[in-house]
Every structure is written in C-alpha cells, then in structure tokens.
Design a protein around this motif. Structure first.
Motif, PDB file in Angstrom:
ATOM      1  N   ILE A  70     -15.001  27.400  16.370  1.00 50.23           N
ATOM      2  CA  ILE A  70     -15.240  28.327  17.494  1.00 50.23           C
ATOM      3  C   ILE A  70     -15.578  29.706  17.073  1.00 50.23           C
ATOM      4  O   ILE A  70     -15.225  30.131  15.316  1.00 50.23           O
ATOM      5  N   THR A  71     -16.682  29.997  17.231  1.00 54.37           N
ATOM      6  CA  THR A  71     -16.772  31.644  16.959  1.00 54.37           C
ATOM      7  C   THR A  71     -16.577  32.607  17.863  1.00 54.37           C
ATOM      8  O   THR A  71     -16.489  32.628  18.617  1.00 54.37           O
ATOM      9  N   ASN A  72     -16.638  33.471  16.490  1.00 54.12           N
ATOM     10  CA  ASN A  72     -16.223  35.366  17.636  1.00 54.12           C
ATOM     11  C   ASN A  72     -14.628  35.442  18.395  1.00 54.12           C
ATOM     12  O   ASN A  72     -14.442  35.984  19.587  1.00 54.12           O
ATOM     13  N   ALA A  73     -14.363  35.118  17.316  1.00 46.60           N
ATOM     14  CA  ALA A  73     -12.673  34.664  17.964  1.00 46.60           C
ATOM     15  C   ALA A  73     -12.393  36.102  18.148  1.00 46.60           C
ATOM     16  O   ALA A  73     -11.949  37.341  16.527  1.00 46.60           O
ATOM     17  N   LEU A  74     -11.501  36.525  19.221  1.00 50.41           N
ATOM     18  CA  LEU A  74     -11.013  38.052  19.588  1.00 50.41           C
ATOM     19  C   LEU A  74      -9.268  38.387  18.839  1.00 50.41           C
ATOM     20  O   LEU A  74      -8.972  39.300  19.092  1.00 50.41           O
ATOM     21  N   ALA A  75      -8.614  37.051  18.944  1.00 50.82           N
ATOM     22  CA  ALA A  75      -6.893  36.924  18.233  1.00 50.82           C
ATOM     23  C   ALA A  75      -6.363  35.595  18.099  1.00 50.82           C
ATOM     24  O   ALA A  75      -7.518  34.656  17.636  1.00 50.82           O
ATOM     25  N   ALA A  76      -5.198  35.927  17.338  1.00 51.13           N
ATOM     26  CA  ALA A  76      -4.575  34.411  16.543  1.00 51.13           C
ATOM     27  C   ALA A  76      -4.885  33.288  17.717  1.00 51.13           C
ATOM     28  O   ALA A  76      -4.684  33.486  19.208  1.00 51.13           O
ATOM     29  N   PRO A  77      -4.659  32.337  17.416  1.00 52.69           N
ATOM     30  CA  PRO A  77      -4.572  30.839  18.055  1.00 52.69           C
ATOM     31  C   PRO A  77      -3.594  31.315  19.636  1.00 52.69           C
ATOM     32  O   PRO A  77      -3.097  31.604  19.196  1.00 52.69           O
ATOM     33  N   GLU A  78      -4.343  30.366  20.704  1.00 53.01           N
ATOM     34  CA  GLU A  78      -3.429  30.480  21.956  1.00 53.01           C
ATOM     35  C   GLU A  78      -2.207  29.188  21.463  1.00 53.01           C
ATOM     36  O   GLU A  78      -1.070  29.365  21.873  1.00 53.01           O
ATOM     37  N   SER A  79      -3.287  27.984  20.860  1.00 56.55           N
ATOM     38  CA  SER A  79      -2.510  27.071  20.442  1.00 56.55           C
ATOM     39  C   SER A  79      -3.464  26.517  19.605  1.00 56.55           C
ATOM     40  O   SER A  79      -3.922  26.664  18.905  1.00 56.55           O
ATOM     41  N   LEU A  80      -2.103  25.367  18.311  1.00 54.00           N
ATOM     42  CA  LEU A  80      -2.704  25.152  17.399  1.00 54.00           C
ATOM     43  C   LEU A  80      -3.335  23.136  17.401  1.00 54.00           C
ATOM     44  O   LEU A  80      -4.230  23.139  16.239  1.00 54.00           O
ATOM     45  N   SER A  81      -2.548  23.381  18.536  1.00 52.80           N
ATOM     46  CA  SER A  81      -2.567  21.242  18.205  1.00 52.80           C
ATOM     47  C   SER A  81      -3.257  21.299  20.259  1.00 52.80           C
ATOM     48  O   SER A  81      -1.819  20.770  20.640  1.00 52.80           O
ATOM     49  N   PRO A  82      -3.499  21.017  20.815  1.00 51.86           N
ATOM     50  CA  PRO A  82      -5.087  21.646  20.059  1.00 51.86           C
ATOM     51  C   PRO A  82      -4.742  23.336  19.898  1.00 51.86           C
ATOM     52  O   PRO A  82      -4.679  23.778  20.548  1.00 51.86           O
ATOM     53  N   PHE A  83      -5.843  23.176  18.936  1.00 47.25           N
ATOM     54  CA  PHE A  83      -6.418  24.510  18.166  1.00 47.25           C
ATOM     55  C   PHE A  83      -7.795  25.146  19.621  1.00 47.25           C
ATOM     56  O   PHE A  83      -8.221  24.774  20.295  1.00 47.25           O
ATOM     57  N   GLN A  84      -6.718  26.478  20.034  1.00 51.43           N
ATOM     58  CA  GLN A  84      -7.727  26.555  20.900  1.00 51.43           C
ATOM     59  C   GLN A  84      -7.150  28.356  20.880  1.00 51.43           C
ATOM     60  O   GLN A  84      -5.892  29.351  20.331  1.00 51.43           O
ATOM     61  N   VAL A  85      -8.237  29.613  21.771  1.00 48.12           N
ATOM     62  CA  VAL A  85      -8.469  30.690  21.288  1.00 48.12           C
ATOM     63  C   VAL A  85      -9.117  31.574  22.162  1.00 48.12           C
ATOM     64  O   VAL A  85     -10.525  30.896  22.277  1.00 48.12           O
ATOM     65  N   LYS A  86      -8.883  32.855  22.163  1.00 51.18           N
ATOM     66  CA  LYS A  86     -10.056  33.378  22.808  1.00 51.18           C
ATOM     67  C   LYS A  86     -11.048  34.028  22.219  1.00 51.18           C
ATOM     68  O   LYS A  86     -10.648  34.378  21.139  1.00 51.18           O
ATOM     69  N   ARG A  87     -11.747  33.965  22.752  1.00 50.88           N
ATOM     70  CA  ARG A  87     -13.983  34.541  22.273  1.00 50.88           C
ATOM     71  C   ARG A  87     -14.654  34.873  23.121  1.00 50.88           C
ATOM     72  O   ARG A  87     -13.798  35.147  23.986  1.00 50.88           O
ATOM     73  N   ARG A  88     -15.334  35.824  22.138  1.00 55.37           N
ATOM     74  CA  ARG A  88     -15.929  36.841  22.777  1.00 55.37           C
ATOM     75  C   ARG A  88     -17.026  36.003  23.553  1.00 55.37           C
ATOM     76  O   ARG A  88     -17.704  34.967  23.080  1.00 55.37           O
ATOM     77  N   ALA A  89     -17.705  36.364  25.126  1.00 55.14           N
ATOM     78  CA  ALA A  89     -18.498  35.530  25.407  1.00 55.14           C
ATOM     79  C   ALA A  89     -19.579  36.339  26.118  1.00 55.14           C
ATOM     80  O   ALA A  89     -19.075  37.663  26.355  1.00 55.14           O
ATOM     81  N   PHE A  90     -20.623  36.402  27.093  1.00 50.16           N
ATOM     82  CA  PHE A  90     -21.635  36.750  27.615  1.00 50.16           C
ATOM     83  C   PHE A  90     -21.625  38.612  26.928  1.00 50.16           C
ATOM     84  O   PHE A  90     -21.363  38.791  28.006  1.00 50.16           O
ATOM     85  N   SER A  91     -21.874  38.534  25.853  1.00 47.05           N
ATOM     86  CA  SER A  91     -21.848  39.256  24.775  1.00 47.05           C
ATOM     87  C   SER A  91     -21.292  40.446  25.289  1.00 47.05           C
ATOM     88  O   SER A  91     -21.726  41.636  26.112  1.00 47.05           O
ATOM     89  N   GLY A  92     -20.095  39.894  25.493  1.00 55.20           N
ATOM     90  CA  GLY A  92     -19.002  41.460  25.673  1.00 55.20           C
ATOM     91  C   GLY A  92     -18.251  41.598  27.242  1.00 55.20           C
ATOM     92  O   GLY A  92     -17.619  42.117  27.651  1.00 55.20           O
ATOM     93  N   LYS A  93     -19.217  41.176  28.172  1.00 54.19           N
ATOM     94  CA  LYS A  93     -19.091  40.804  29.316  1.00 54.19           C
ATOM     95  C   LYS A  93     -17.847  40.070  30.307  1.00 54.19           C
ATOM     96  O   LYS A  93     -17.817  40.253  31.076  1.00 54.19           O
ATOM     97  N   GLY A  94     -17.739  38.792  29.411  1.00 52.42           N
ATOM     98  CA  GLY A  94     -16.350  38.328  29.647  1.00 52.42           C
ATOM     99  C   GLY A  94     -16.005  37.454  28.035  1.00 52.42           C
ATOM    100  O   GLY A  94     -16.196  37.952  27.024  1.00 52.42           O
TER     101      GLY A  94
END
Lengths: 248, 315
Positions: B111-135
């Motif tokens: 998972i690339t471009n993570a923006l914050a600490a993970p939302e969960s570890l198991s499963p690993f879930q994280v907020k990431r940059r997408a749509f060139s910063g438009k979402g």
C-alpha cells in the motif's frame, strides 16, 4: 528490438473526481478516459525508438472492453499492435501479474511504463512487473538511450539525477522528461485510420489474485473560505501566517 | 508482529523522510505492542538519530556492491534482513522503487502513499492518497504481510526516543544488471518533496528573468521553489520543479502560489498542503477558491515587500 509499453486508461486530467453514494467505489459516470499522461511519455519514447532503431512497439492494457478507445489512440500514436488483458483491474499486483504473463511469452527487450497512474497513484506496477520477470528496474526515468543489448537511463533522484547503464531486457518507468512535452504525438488522420486496422489481441487473465482492496473512498474536504488580505496590508498576511496558521 | 522500517540515506546521511518513516513505524509498533527495527544500507550517520524517533534496533547493511543504487539489489538486501510482516518505507523515489520489488519477493501486499497511521492492523487498513490528491482511498491489505510507503510530510517527523542497539550485517548482494555512470546532486538546494515551505510561481511572473524575487522569498522562508506546468513546458524552470498532476505531488506546511491561476491539474499536486497562500492580480483566479489566504495584486510589488516583512520578523 521489441518494446512493450504498458498503458492505463484514466480519467481525463480535468475530471472532477466523485465517488458512489455509499463511497465504496469511484463513480465513472460522465468521465472522459485518456491514456495515463505519464504512460504517454513512455509511449512516445517507444515510437521514437521505433523510428530510430526499427523497434516494434506493442501496447498492453489490463482492462475491460471500455478501455479499447484508449488503446486505439495508442495505436494511432504509432504502436504497431496491442494486447488487452480482459480484466477490470482491482489492484497493482493483479495488473502487474497479467502484464508479466504476457511479457514472459513475448520476448520483449524493453518494457516501458509511466511511473504511476494518475488515478490510483500506486506507482507499483512497473517495479512489480520487473520483479515478476526478474529484470532490472529503473524508476522515475527522465532520459533513455538504447544501444544494442544495453540501455542508458537517466533517473531523477531527490535533488539531482543519476545516469545508469542497464542490461536489457529491463523495465523502465518514465515521467515527464523521458521525452519533452512538446514532442508528445497528437494522432493525425492517417494514424487514426491506420489504428482501426492494427491488430488488437484480447487475452483472458491468468489469475485473479488481489493483494489490496479499496474499502472506501473520500473526497477532499473543502477548505474554509479564503481570507483576502489587501496588498497594502501585508503585515496582516505575515501576522496570519505567524499567529493563526503558525507556519512561519 | 515485528515492524521493520527502511531508513533511507543519501551518501550515508539519513533523510528527513527516513525519520518520518521511523516515527510512523513506531506508531504502528505501538498499536501492535511490538518494537521497531530500522534497516539502512551503508549509513555513515549515527544510529542514535533513529533511536530518537523510535527504532529500538538498527540493522546497518554493509555491502560495497550497494554503494550505488539498484532497486533490485536493494530489494534483495532488505529482503534478507527484514524478518517481519510489516515493513514501512518513505514514499521517496528510491524507496518507492524498492518497495514493489520487495513486495513481490516476499509475497506481501503493498500500500503506497499512506497519509495517516493505520486504521487497523489485522487486516492492515490505511488511508492513502489517490486520484492525484483529488480523493482518498481506504486500502485494506490481504494476506499476512504488508509493505506500506508513507507519503512525505503527511505523518510528520515525531520524536519518540527509545534506547536502541545496532547490528551490522555484512552482505554481498549481486548487483550486475545496472551500473551507475554518473550521479549529480545539486548542493545546497532544498528537496521540494521534503520542504515544509514551498514558494511556487507561474506564468504571471512574465519571464524566467523575474524568478530572482521568488528565490529570495524562498531563501528568507527556508523554502524550496516550484512552478506550474506551463512554466516548465516553456522552459523557464526545470521540469523537476513542476508541481501538479503530472509533476510532483507535495504536501508542505505552507504553499505560496504566485501568478498561478490554479488549474485543476495544478491543484491535484498541491492541495494536500496544510496552508495555501495565493497571490494573483486576477481576483477571479480559480485558485482563490482553494486557498486559505489570498492577496489580489501585482506580484512584482507584493513579493519584494512581503520578503522584507518576513525578513523583519525572522530577525
């Protein structure tokens, strides 16, 4: 020399990005699709190598039938033929696996890609393809020459650049600079007509293994209304940046 | 759930992005109830710098063959020592070249471009940059191992000192496919992606000869300089300074845009900036809608005056 160019079909760069009401997916309604702009640099470079070195250029796209107009555009730009892997891609790994499977049998000397797509911004497919094929990989390339079984690539690094010789076959991920913006090819009528008859092979996917799932999507929250400061009162701007935003 | 982190260095000196990645790894390890092991290749800097951000263990790979960068060889080296199921990288050019290769080697999700600490570890879930910063995308990893790259300036360089120990691993990784012929590093110039303040300018500057005032403002602020796409297309500025959808995506604390109208493609590269100041003579410029502060007026008068005022408060 055989070159494989990986292209992605992405929303036009001016598209407003919306998500479905339940936020579970990107809303494709009303979107114009284009070749990923970073892939276009790679494609143009490949067409230049075709002209200068007699290379053949195959474009590959992993996508459903809806991506074919974009593939035809790549053919109109100058690719010799195209392969579409009939899979709506779910993540970088599944996409890379399909590209590697096609490349494995094609005997390509060079695989060119854009360094990332402007939709999901994974930036992962080129490196994954390289590893799946056990080939060297140069990312963020802003220059490329090919000389027999070796290429010389220039890659951008933070605060500079590096020139590297690479044994072929190899995977090179390019960006702006690989060719000049002004050299990007706009298809002419002859190219568009000939693209209609160029071979576009559709192959079925080899697997459906996915490593990353998009669970939900958010739009960017709007900023608060802009505070306009008079050009005659720049002290106020400095104060706001210092005391309110605390950024200077 | 051992957490590893790749601490990138340039010529042996740790990058700011390395400290940010270590700080991120520490947050992940705290969530997991485990510790952080940092991996670096041929560093000359002291490991103390990594303990300061939360690395309890530092593995220094010593390998003459890795004196120059090769994504494949570096991925091989990291794979030999990263014995865990979460590996953190900064989202720099080098690290984002290694990470996809390592993910395939290890059979891990990436998972690339993570923006914050993970939302969960198991499963690993994280907020990431997408749509060139438009979402934004909330991405979930499948399987037992995950590699995550952290978008620069997103998480922050947070100190979290621990006592640590260092281990040296002598490796000899084959590096035969690529050879660095030349390496040019511009000295004294701030890296645009790492910079906390960026001063950027567009066609409103009327010509490359007018960039001196932009550079002076940047100097006073300790900022990097950037430009809009038309400016790099015309050749007024190098394309390495182009920020936007097809250029660099940046997220500084302060982004000052001078004479840039604010096309959607430009915004895509800069709208993650924490504070945006727009200076433009056209009050209708769309960029004002995405700015925190705006000044409508002549940049040729505003920039020198603003530079003097900032100089004054900086002492």
């Amino acid at each position: 020399m055989k070159i494989l160019v990986c292209i992605s079909s992405v929303p036009d760069t001016t598209s407003k990005i919306n998500f479905t009401a339940d936020k579970s997916a990107f809303d494709k309604n009303g979107i114009q699709w284009v070749i990923n702009p970073l892939d276009e640099f790679a494609l143009t470079k490949a067409v230049k190598l075709q002209e200068s070195q007699g290379a053949t250029v195959t474009v590959i796209n992993v996508g459903d039938a809806g991506t074919e107009p974009v593939i035809r555009k790549a053919l109109a730009i100058g690719a010799n033929d195209a392969v579409r892997v009939n899979l709506d891609p779910k993540d970088s790994f599944s996409t890379a696996k399909e590209i590697a499977a096609v490349a494995q049998n094609g005997g390509y000397d060079l695989i060119l890609c854009g360094k990332e797509s402007i939709d999901y911004n994974g930036g992962s497919v080129p490196g994954m393809v390289a590893q799946l094929l056990n080939q060297p990989f140069v990312n963020a390339s802003v220059g490329l020459d090919v000389n027999g079984a070796e290429a010389t690539a220039v890659r951008e690094i933070e605060g500079g650049k590096e020139t590297i010789s690479v044994k072929l076959p190899a995977v090179i991920a390019g960006q702006k600079g690989l060719v000049d913006e002004k050299d990007l090819i706009i298809p002419n009528m002859r190219g568009i007509m000939s693209a209609r008859t160029k071979p576009l092979q559709v192959v079925e996917p080899t697997s459906s293994e996915v490593k990353v799932q998009g669970v939900s999507y958010d739009s960017v929250p709007p900023r608060a209304a802009v505070k306009i400061v008079s050009p005659d009162n720049l002290d106020e701007l400095v104060r706001l940046l210092h005391e309110e935003a605390k950024v200077i | 759930m051992a957490v590893f982190v790749y601490a990138e260095n340039i010529n042996g000196v740790y990058k700011k992005a390395a400290f940010e990645a270590v700080a991120y790894a520490k947050a992940v390890a705290d969530q997991a109830g485990d510790t952080v092991t940092a991996i670096s290749v041929n560093p000359t800097d002291s490991s103390d710098l990594l303990y300061k951000y939360g690395a309890s263990n530092v593995i220094n790979i010593k390998d003459e063959g890795l004196k120059s960068f090769s994504a494949k060889a570096y991925a091989q080296a990291v794979s030999e020592v990263a014995n865990g199921n979460i590996i953190v990288f900064p989202h720099t050019t080098d690290a984002s070249s290694i990470a996809p290769m390592l993910a395939v080697m290890n059979g891990f999700a990436l998972i690339t471009n993570a923006l914050a600490a993970p939302e969960s570890l198991s499963p690993f879930q994280v907020k990431r940059r997408a749509f060139s910063g438009k979402g934004f995308m909330h991405a979930k990893a499948e399987g037992n191992g995950v590699i995550v790259t952290v978008s620069q300036n997103a998480f922050g360089v947070k100190e979290n000192a621990v006592s640590g120990s260092e281990e040296v691993k002598n490796l000899s990784v084959a590096n035969e496919d690529t050879k660095v012929i030349s390496h040019e590093q511009s000295s004294g110039k701030l890296d645009l992606k790492e910079a906390e303040v960026v001063v950027s300018a567009g066609r409103g500057m009327k010509g490359p000869e007018n960039w001196g005032m932009i550079e002076e403002l940047a100097n006073v602020l300790g900022a990097a300089t950037a430009c809009s796409k038309p400016v790099s297309d015309i050749g007024w500025r190098p394309h390495t300074e182009h920020v936007g959808q097809t250029g660099k995506a940046i997220s500084p604390n302060l982004y000052i845009a001078v004479g840039i109208s604010g096309a959607i493609q430009h915004l895509a590269g800069v709208n993650s900036s924490k504070t945006i100041v727009v200076i433009n003579s056209d009050a209708e410029a769309p960029f004002f809608k995405s700015a925190d502060y705006g000044v409508v007026g002549d940049a040729f008068q505003i920039i020198p005056a603003l530079t003097e005022k900032i100089k004054a408060i900086k002492g």
